[in-house]
Write a protein that holds these residues in place. Sequence first.
Motif, PDB file in Angstrom:
ATOM      1  N   ILE A 182      69.544  47.039  37.895  1.00  0.00           N
ATOM      2  CA  ILE A 182      68.388  46.639  38.693  1.00  0.00           C
ATOM      3  C   ILE A 182      67.538  47.854  39.043  1.00  0.00           C
ATOM      4  O   ILE A 182      66.313  47.852  38.919  1.00  0.00           O
ATOM      5  CB  ILE A 182      68.849  45.911  39.967  1.00  0.00           C
ATOM      6  CG1 ILE A 182      69.587  44.623  39.585  1.00  0.00           C
ATOM      7  CG2 ILE A 182      67.681  45.601  40.875  1.00  0.00           C
ATOM      8  CD1 ILE A 182      70.166  43.887  40.767  1.00  0.00           C
ATOM      9  N   ARG A 230      67.425  50.675  37.499  1.00  0.00           N
ATOM     10  CA  ARG A 230      66.838  51.258  36.304  1.00  0.00           C
ATOM     11  C   ARG A 230      65.574  50.517  35.900  1.00  0.00           C
ATOM     12  O   ARG A 230      64.697  51.059  35.242  1.00  0.00           O
ATOM     13  CB  ARG A 230      67.868  51.225  35.173  1.00  0.00           C
ATOM     14  CG  ARG A 230      67.431  51.961  33.929  1.00  0.00           C
ATOM     15  CD  ARG A 230      68.570  52.124  32.942  1.00  0.00           C
ATOM     16  NE  ARG A 230      69.127  50.870  32.513  1.00  0.00           N
ATOM     17  CZ  ARG A 230      70.343  50.448  32.836  1.00  0.00           C
ATOM     18  NH1 ARG A 230      71.109  51.184  33.621  1.00  0.00           N
ATOM     19  NH2 ARG A 230      70.805  49.295  32.394  1.00  0.00           N
ATOM     20  N   ARG A 231      65.457  49.265  36.286  1.00  0.00           N
ATOM     21  CA  ARG A 231      64.285  48.476  35.925  1.00  0.00           C
ATOM     22  C   ARG A 231      63.228  48.474  37.017  1.00  0.00           C
ATOM     23  O   ARG A 231      62.362  47.621  37.048  1.00  0.00           O
ATOM     24  CB  ARG A 231      64.719  47.049  35.582  1.00  0.00           C
ATOM     25  CG  ARG A 231      65.418  46.975  34.234  1.00  0.00           C
ATOM     26  CD  ARG A 231      66.103  45.643  34.014  1.00  0.00           C
ATOM     27  NE  ARG A 231      66.601  45.540  32.652  1.00  0.00           N
ATOM     28  CZ  ARG A 231      67.711  46.098  32.217  1.00  0.00           C
ATOM     29  NH1 ARG A 231      68.444  46.812  33.041  1.00  0.00           N
ATOM     30  NH2 ARG A 231      68.100  45.965  30.959  1.00  0.00           N
ATOM     31  N   GLY A 232      63.323  49.404  37.941  1.00  0.00           N
ATOM     32  CA  GLY A 232      62.254  49.591  38.908  1.00  0.00           C
ATOM     33  C   GLY A 232      62.366  48.761  40.166  1.00  0.00           C
ATOM     34  O   GLY A 232      61.447  48.766  40.988  1.00  0.00           O
ATOM     35  N   ILE A 233      63.455  48.023  40.349  1.00  0.00           N
ATOM     36  CA  ILE A 233      63.632  47.222  41.555  1.00  0.00           C
ATOM     37  C   ILE A 233      64.473  48.030  42.537  1.00  0.00           C
ATOM     38  O   ILE A 233      65.659  48.277  42.308  1.00  0.00           O
ATOM     39  CB  ILE A 233      64.313  45.879  41.234  1.00  0.00           C
ATOM     40  CG1 ILE A 233      63.496  45.109  40.204  1.00  0.00           C
ATOM     41  CG2 ILE A 233      64.489  45.060  42.496  1.00  0.00           C
ATOM     42  CD1 ILE A 233      62.100  44.766  40.652  1.00  0.00           C
ATOM     43  N   LEU A 282      67.810  40.096  36.848  1.00  0.00           N
ATOM     44  CA  LEU A 282      67.279  41.452  36.985  1.00  0.00           C
ATOM     45  C   LEU A 282      68.085  42.463  36.184  1.00  0.00           C
ATOM     46  O   LEU A 282      67.563  43.508  35.783  1.00  0.00           O
ATOM     47  CB  LEU A 282      67.266  41.862  38.458  1.00  0.00           C
ATOM     48  CG  LEU A 282      66.244  41.152  39.349  1.00  0.00           C
ATOM     49  CD1 LEU A 282      66.408  41.583  40.798  1.00  0.00           C
ATOM     50  CD2 LEU A 282      64.828  41.434  38.873  1.00  0.00           C
ATOM     51  N   ARG A 302      66.458  41.672  32.528  1.00  0.00           N
ATOM     52  CA  ARG A 302      65.012  41.737  32.316  1.00  0.00           C
ATOM     53  C   ARG A 302      64.344  42.459  33.477  1.00  0.00           C
ATOM     54  O   ARG A 302      64.771  42.319  34.624  1.00  0.00           O
ATOM     55  CB  ARG A 302      64.417  40.328  32.207  1.00  0.00           C
ATOM     56  CG  ARG A 302      64.790  39.578  30.937  1.00  0.00           C
ATOM     57  CD  ARG A 302      63.912  39.987  29.780  1.00  0.00           C
ATOM     58  NE  ARG A 302      64.303  39.308  28.554  1.00  0.00           N
ATOM     59  CZ  ARG A 302      63.781  38.158  28.153  1.00  0.00           C
ATOM     60  NH1 ARG A 302      62.865  37.553  28.895  1.00  0.00           N
ATOM     61  NH2 ARG A 302      64.165  37.604  27.019  1.00  0.00           N
ATOM     62  N   SER A 303      63.315  43.206  33.165  1.00  0.00           N
ATOM     63  CA  SER A 303      62.522  43.851  34.211  1.00  0.00           C
ATOM     64  C   SER A 303      61.468  42.876  34.723  1.00  0.00           C
ATOM     65  O   SER A 303      60.926  42.067  33.960  1.00  0.00           O
ATOM     66  CB  SER A 303      61.850  45.111  33.660  1.00  0.00           C
ATOM     67  OG  SER A 303      61.018  44.786  32.560  1.00  0.00           O
TER      68      SER A 303
END
Length: 474
Positions: free
Chosen positions: A303, A305-308, A345, A348-349
């Motif tokens: 999560i 790593r995907r900007g959340i 999450l 997928r980003s």
Amino acid sequence: MCSRIGSIRLIHCRCPKCFSVPARKRVRKRTPALSLLSLPEEVLLCVLQCLSAEDLLSVRAVHSQLRDIVDNHASVWARVTFRDTWPSPNTLWLFERAAEKGNFEAAVKLGIAYLYNEGPLLSDEGRADVCGRKASHFFSLAESLRPPIADPFIWVFIRPPWSPTGSCCKAVVFDRLKAECDNNRGPLLHCLARVLQLFDENERHSDAVSMLEESSQAGCLQSSYLLWEHNRKAAMADPGRYLQCVRTLRDYAGKGCWEAQLSLAKVCSSGNPLGLEAKACSDLVAQLFSSSYPTSRHCPQGILRRGIKDTMRYILVDWLVEVTTMKDFSSLTLHVTVGCVDRYLALRSVPKARLQLLGIACMVVCTRYISKEILTIREAVWLTDNTYKYEDLVRMMGEVVSVLEGKIRSPTLLDYGEVLLSLLPLERRTTCLYSYICELSLLYSALATPPPAKLACAALLLTRALHHYGNNTH
């Protein structure tokens, strides 16, 4: 060596400084340029299977050999992704081709698009019938492509309430699936039975039981478990029948039905109907807890790593708690919803502006799967203060179901907690504290990493310590 220029005779020196034979020029052989076409076909197929639908069409137009490979290998279409892409009049043929070739994501999105008439531009005349026939076809296809680890799920979209006007697309889909359930009979009958169970009429309930029996005979394990639940109360009055009922439950648990495994653990923790030794019962419960796996192996690292960020997720879950309280949904609905959000999450980003859309879409899907009272799409849009449109929520529902591969429900912290509470009963106020700690754990992404069984044990130990329970544990 000499030569003559007019009357003058010249003598040439043969030393290396004055005379040298011209060297032959070396012709360098060019290394053949590597291209996509020079790869072995097996490797090339792996590359093509990782492309999105738009990129696949671009590659297909580059060379005739690539076009032949794309057109003649169904595995390419079955694995192509439609991320952030929705069926439209211009892309319908692409989605339909991929779905017929075995693409689960395309089949799910087409079924939802036709059910809600979101994407295909159809006239109002006969729209319910046309959309219903199309939706039933692709829902049936999606159910046949569903991974074995997921339970049958298409009933979530056609469950009541139905439109009272008579032109209800859900009713058309139900009737079409009922008439065409010869293929993939077990899961489809299971879905139809789940729909009938949600009606109030007793006649429909009896039809649901009949469908579950047919589905069970066709090999659907989930239908077998639902039948066991239906017959359990009647069997408890007779010790002999109840013993046979528990043995049947043990068989279903051995076949991998996690709901049967949890029920068997509850039965063994509250008594010993199978006549097993105490150690055998405790080993059976311990085996259930040891086989628990994390909800998502990529949380929270995936999560983040995907900007959340943790703060963003905290705010989202806190808002979902408010929605659950406002609509009086169960705590289980909240836990399953947050689990779906975390699993999505991790794969997928999602842009920050669409994080709330993801959360409310997961809640819409989970209420349809768990609760009798559902959260409608229009009501969900209103809860977001109309930040998103109706079609945005419909499309996000398709994204969620396709990314999760139809696996909506999985064992949660509460499921294992019920087993623990049957082993170690608590007072009412202590049970409320335990439930509060379980819900509090949803706010922190770091607590999404441990397996839910391990987290349930930790929450129970903390609860007992806070209320000064004794150290005697089983």
